[in-house]
Design an enzyme around this catalytic site. Structure first.
Site, PDB file in Angstrom:
ATOM      1  N   CYS A 296       0.825  -1.203   0.000  1.00 46.55           N
ATOM      2  CA  CYS A 296       0.000   0.000   0.000  1.00 46.55           C
ATOM      3  C   CYS A 296       0.865   1.261   0.000  1.00 46.55           C
ATOM      4  CB  CYS A 296      -0.915  -0.042   1.227  1.00 46.55           C
ATOM      5  SG  CYS A 296      -1.917   1.417   1.500  1.00 46.55           S
TER       6      CYS A 296
ATOM      7  N   SER B 249       0.624   3.679   1.928  1.00 48.58           N
ATOM      8  CA  SER B 249       0.972   4.052   3.299  1.00 48.58           C
ATOM      9  C   SER B 249       2.314   3.448   3.701  1.00 48.58           C
ATOM     10  CB  SER B 249      -0.122   3.600   4.272  1.00 48.58           C
ATOM     11  OG  SER B 249      -1.336   4.245   3.980  1.00 48.58           O
TER      12      SER B 249
ATOM     13  N   HIS C 291       0.686  -3.623   6.380  1.00 51.13           N
ATOM     14  CA  HIS C 291      -0.470  -3.422   7.258  1.00 51.13           C
ATOM     15  C   HIS C 291      -1.791  -3.836   6.615  1.00 51.13           C
ATOM     16  CE1 HIS C 291      -0.364   0.071   4.649  1.00 51.13           C
ATOM     17  NE2 HIS C 291      -1.654   0.207   4.898  1.00 51.13           N
TER      18      HIS C 291
END
Length: 360
Positions: free
Chosen positions: A38, A40, A59
């Site tokens: 991702c 992030s 995550h």
């Protein structure tokens, strides 16, 4: 166990042996089956957001419970679960008022004097977002997992762990999009595509996808976009306002840039709401035109789609299995853990929606 260890900004991660502690009374060991790569993660990898090192990133994941602590009752070994970084304590002000994604309680993490969940040769390896899913196993608090049905494919379940919950949740929870309304989504990565899918599920009459990559705009139509705007060829604000006779009811920013957050606000009609989902870098200031507030325009943030993930995630699984969530098209490729650095590089180019690491 093997894990991708991040030690220095923009330096390749190495696959190393990392030790996993025994589960505490309310902790769960999950064998990772799939993990999405991702943006992030990229924000910490490239130094946009500071973080502690060494650390195991990751995550957005799904797996199978292997072991549980003595006080865990929610799951048992063999259960299939999706993880979520919105770990909740269950009794703080945010949790008790239904805003579990805002819970900041430290009690779901181990203290500085406790044995670390991850270690290497006696030294601490930090845990990212209370998960660290770029590893063969995860040791997490029981309030970091949602139990799901066994017939859900794990690679698609992993997407629900962040991108889908963030994007769909921003539409149905944070903004509460109404049927028949008009929506613009800036950025057609994993979160943006989920926003588009969520807007279609919410019954929006017009859903406009905005991006600079033609292939992503084409993909957006599969997720429910009724119109597309190539921001590399025209001013996106002018284009959206023309398509909607003056602006949209709801705009979503799914990139994390100052300029696109400002564009989302400028795309609104009177009384409209802009929701910023992307992680705007620290120190950046968003500038808005003051008189627009006299038109009752609103700008707001969204943390992980304002989720109630133990309720939302099983429902999203049902939506996928009913053909309502288009997760198959979101996966750009399935890779091994050893391919993590290539996946990070592809995120930088903006050409992919999601690469998913699949574990044996």
């Amino acid at each position: 166990m093997k894990a991708a260890v991040f030690r220095e900004v923009n330096q390749p991660m190495e696959i190393e042996e990392v030790e996993l502690a025994d589960p505490g009374p309310r902790e769960v060991v999950v064998r990772t089956k799939a993990a999405g790569v991702c943006h992030s993660d990229l924000h910490f990898y490239n130094g946009t957001y500071p973080g502690q090192t060494p650390v195991v990133l990751g995550h957005e994941s799904a797996g199978v419970v292997e072991e549980v602590g003595r006080d865990v009752t929610y799951v048992k070994p063999g259960d299939h679960v999706i993880t979520c970084l919105s770990v909740f304590c269950g009794h703080c002000e945010h949790c008790l008022t239904g805003h579990m994604s805002l819970c900041g309680s430290s009690e779901t993490r181990r203290g500085h004097d406790d044995i670390p969940r991850l270690s290497q040769a006696g030294g601490v390896v930090h845990q990212f977002a209370s998960l660290s899913s770029f590893a063969e196993r995860m040791l997490v608090h029981e309030h970091a997992v949602a139990k799901i049905r066994d017939d859900m494919p794990m690679d698609r379940a992993a997407l629900i762990g962040c991108g889908v919950t963030t994007g769909v949740g921003a539409v149905i929870h944070t903004a509460a999009v109404e049927p028949g309304s008009t929506v613009a989504v800036i950025g057609c990565g994993g979160v943006g595509l989920s926003c588009i899918n969520g807007a279609a599920l919410a019954g929006a009459a017009k859903v406009i996808a905005v991006d600079q990559v033609a292939s992503k705009l084409e993909l957006a139509r599969k997720f429910g976009a009724t119109d597309t705007v190539d921001a590399s060829e025209s001013d996106p604000v002018d284009s959206v306002r023309r398509l909607t006779d003056g602006g949209v009811h709801y705009a979503f920013e799914a990139i994390g840039l100052k300029i696109t957050a400002e564009q989302a606000f400028r795309m609104l009609r009177r009384g409209g709401t802009a929701t910023v989902i992307g992680m705007i870098p620290p120190g950046e200031m968003v500038t808005l035109h003051g008189p627009d507030f006299l038109q009752e325009k609103t700008i707001q943030g969204s943390m992980m789609g304002s989720n109630r993930f133990r309720l939302d995630m099983p429902r999203f699984v049902d939506f996928y299995l009913q053909g309502k969530l288009h997760l198959d098209d979101m996966i750009s490729s399935r890779i091994g853990l050893e391919d993590i650095n290539d996946a990070m590089a592809q995120l930088e180019t903006g050409e992919v929606a999601r690469n998913v690491i699949v574990f044996d």
